[in-house]
Write an enzyme that holds these catalytic residues in place. Structure first.
Site, PDB file in Angstrom:
ATOM      1  N   THR A  24     -23.449 -25.929 -38.457  1.00 50.77           N
ATOM      2  CA  THR A  24     -22.735 -26.515 -36.983  1.00 50.77           C
ATOM      3  C   THR A  24     -22.912 -27.691 -37.206  1.00 50.77           C
ATOM      4  O   THR A  24     -23.517 -28.627 -37.501  1.00 50.77           O
ATOM      5  CB  THR A  24     -23.825 -25.732 -35.774  1.00 50.77           C
ATOM      6  OG1 THR A  24     -23.945 -24.404 -35.635  1.00 50.77           O
ATOM      7  CG2 THR A  24     -22.989 -26.668 -34.657  1.00 50.77           C
ATOM      8  N   GLN A  97     -16.305 -18.252 -40.350  1.00 52.40           N
ATOM      9  CA  GLN A  97     -17.495 -17.270 -39.763  1.00 52.40           C
ATOM     10  C   GLN A  97     -16.971 -17.358 -38.177  1.00 52.40           C
ATOM     11  O   GLN A  97     -17.002 -18.312 -37.450  1.00 52.40           O
ATOM     12  CB  GLN A  97     -18.714 -18.206 -39.616  1.00 52.40           C
ATOM     13  CG  GLN A  97     -19.801 -17.111 -39.152  1.00 52.40           C
ATOM     14  CD  GLN A  97     -21.128 -17.839 -39.099  1.00 52.40           C
ATOM     15  OE1 GLN A  97     -21.255 -18.677 -38.206  1.00 52.40           O
ATOM     16  NE2 GLN A  97     -22.135 -17.623 -39.857  1.00 52.40           N
ATOM     17  N   TYR A 177     -27.147 -14.945 -31.562  1.00 52.05           N
ATOM     18  CA  TYR A 177     -25.922 -14.586 -30.851  1.00 52.05           C
ATOM     19  C   TYR A 177     -25.479 -13.505 -30.717  1.00 52.05           C
ATOM     20  O   TYR A 177     -26.217 -12.578 -30.620  1.00 52.05           O
ATOM     21  CB  TYR A 177     -24.844 -15.844 -31.649  1.00 52.05           C
ATOM     22  CG  TYR A 177     -25.238 -17.302 -31.792  1.00 52.05           C
ATOM     23  CD1 TYR A 177     -25.391 -18.245 -30.968  1.00 52.05           C
ATOM     24  CD2 TYR A 177     -25.442 -17.736 -33.185  1.00 52.05           C
ATOM     25  CE1 TYR A 177     -25.876 -19.421 -31.092  1.00 52.05           C
ATOM     26  CE2 TYR A 177     -26.298 -18.953 -33.223  1.00 52.05           C
ATOM     27  CZ  TYR A 177     -26.325 -19.882 -32.387  1.00 52.05           C
ATOM     28  OH  TYR A 177     -26.500 -21.203 -32.740  1.00 52.05           O
TER      29      TYR A 177
END
Length: 362
Positions: A24, A97, A177
């Protein structure tokens, strides 16, 4: 077999077995479109055998952070096409992804007035929204019809990924997630066909990967898992129950013949990870730590001993765009600057020198 040897994962041809882990960095535009910074950042790292991009939202309701890239709109596709063209021109292989954040978000980020999950529960912790930090909200529990809409969102984004020039996609089933929220008994308290048993908790992950594989080809699809990671409220603290859940995932995916399984776990040689690998029958990308740095020695050992087919590396990939060359020649590494991970801009993103650049600056 060693980490510097070529490998084939499904249809993916890797020049070496060193994988850039999904990281990220929140440098995309406010609407999620990749720009010049992302083009340079990924192009710099094309010598990795495989690049796994940062988590990219398939639908806006799955967006977790402002500055996170998406793959929903034509602008997203065009932006990513610039990235993939640059990586391919440099001889690299790149997989995106697809990450639906589920309850790890806020209505101010999703723009849909809600966040969604397996059950109507809030994750622990806070989230940054335009007005500052706030607690994560209670999620809307997806109905069975809405679950199928979420699956369709992954499929549409996977098709967009191929149009954008990606060599494949990885379904993010880890780190707390949405897909992981269905796998964990702590975040999934459903009593319908998507909860209550290991097989039911595994069903959403299997449906997403199966649908994506049907759309773009199983040999271009992987999944990331993080059993026992116990992060963001997706707890898996009963070893027997955890093993049963991930065995169900592996059994459900085995007939597809997917390209790889990417597992984040501190003990990749242990029974849980190797059991998933055997049951699924797919090449294993091992990632040994979320908050620790994977060393050259560890990565080399994992491949040479047959524990993994490839190794994903995070922090070292951030600071060393030429990590494969550095490790192959045993060069010293740049140190990463954690203060720049999520701040935006070029500093700590595209300004880490290669060995050649450092030598030229002397």
């Amino acid at each position: 077999m060693n980490i510097f040897s070529p490998a084939d994962l499904g249809s993916l041809s890797l020049r070496n077995r060193l994988v850039m882990a999904p990281l990220t960095r929140i440098r995309a535009g406010e609407d999620g479109t990749p720009g010049d910074l992302l083009v340079t950042y990924y192009e710099q790292r094309a010598s990795f055998g495989l690049i796994l991009t940062e988590g990219t939202w398939p639908v806006q309701e799955g967006r977790t952070w402002i500055g996170q890239p998406g793959l929903e709109t034509e602008e997203h596709v065009a932006g990513w096409k610039r990235v993939t063209d640059a990586v391919h021109a440099a001889g690299g292989t790149i997989v995106t992804q697809l990450m639906h954040g589920g309850r790890i978000s806020h209505a101010a980020i999703t723009g849909t007035g809600r966040v969604v999950s397996a059950s109507a529960l809030a994750a622990p912790g806070t989230i940054r929204i335009p007005d500052g930090k706030t607690h994560l909200p209670v999620a809307h529990a997806l109905t069975e019809a809405e679950v199928q809409e979420a699956v369709a969102g992954f499929v549409a984004a996977a098709r967009n990924a191929i149009r954008a020039g990606f060599d494949g996609i990885e379904v993010h089933g880890a780190n707390g997630y949405l897909v992981h929220q269905f796998l964990s008994p702590a975040s999934n308290q459903r009593t319908d066909g998507y909860g209550g048993t290991a097989e039911n908790r595994a069903r959403f992950a299997i449906e997403v990967v199966s649908a994506v594989a049907d759309a773009i080809g199983a040999d271009r699809v992987g999944i990331r898992l993080s059993p026992e990671h116990n992060i963001q409220g997706a707890l898996e603290e009963d070893a027997v129950e955890t093993a049963a859940t991930y065995a169900a995932v592996a059994r459900g995916l085995a007939p597809l013949g997917i390209a790889f399984v990417d597992i984040l776990h501190a003990d990749p040689a242990g029974g849980l990870v190797q059991g998933i690998r055997r049951e699924l029958g797919a090449p294993l990308i091992a990632n040994t730590g979320f908050g620790t740095v994977t060393t050259r020695e560890e990565a080399v050992h994992l491949v040479e001993s047959g524990v993994a087919d490839a190794v994903a590396v995070g922090r070292a990939a951030i600071a060393n765009p030429d990590l494969a060359e550095r490790w192959a020649a045993s060069h010293d590494l740049n140190d990463h600057d954690a203060s720049t991970f999520y701040v935006g801009g070029p500093r700590g993103y595209i300004d880490y020198p290669t060995v050649a650049e450092a030598a030229g600056a002397r």
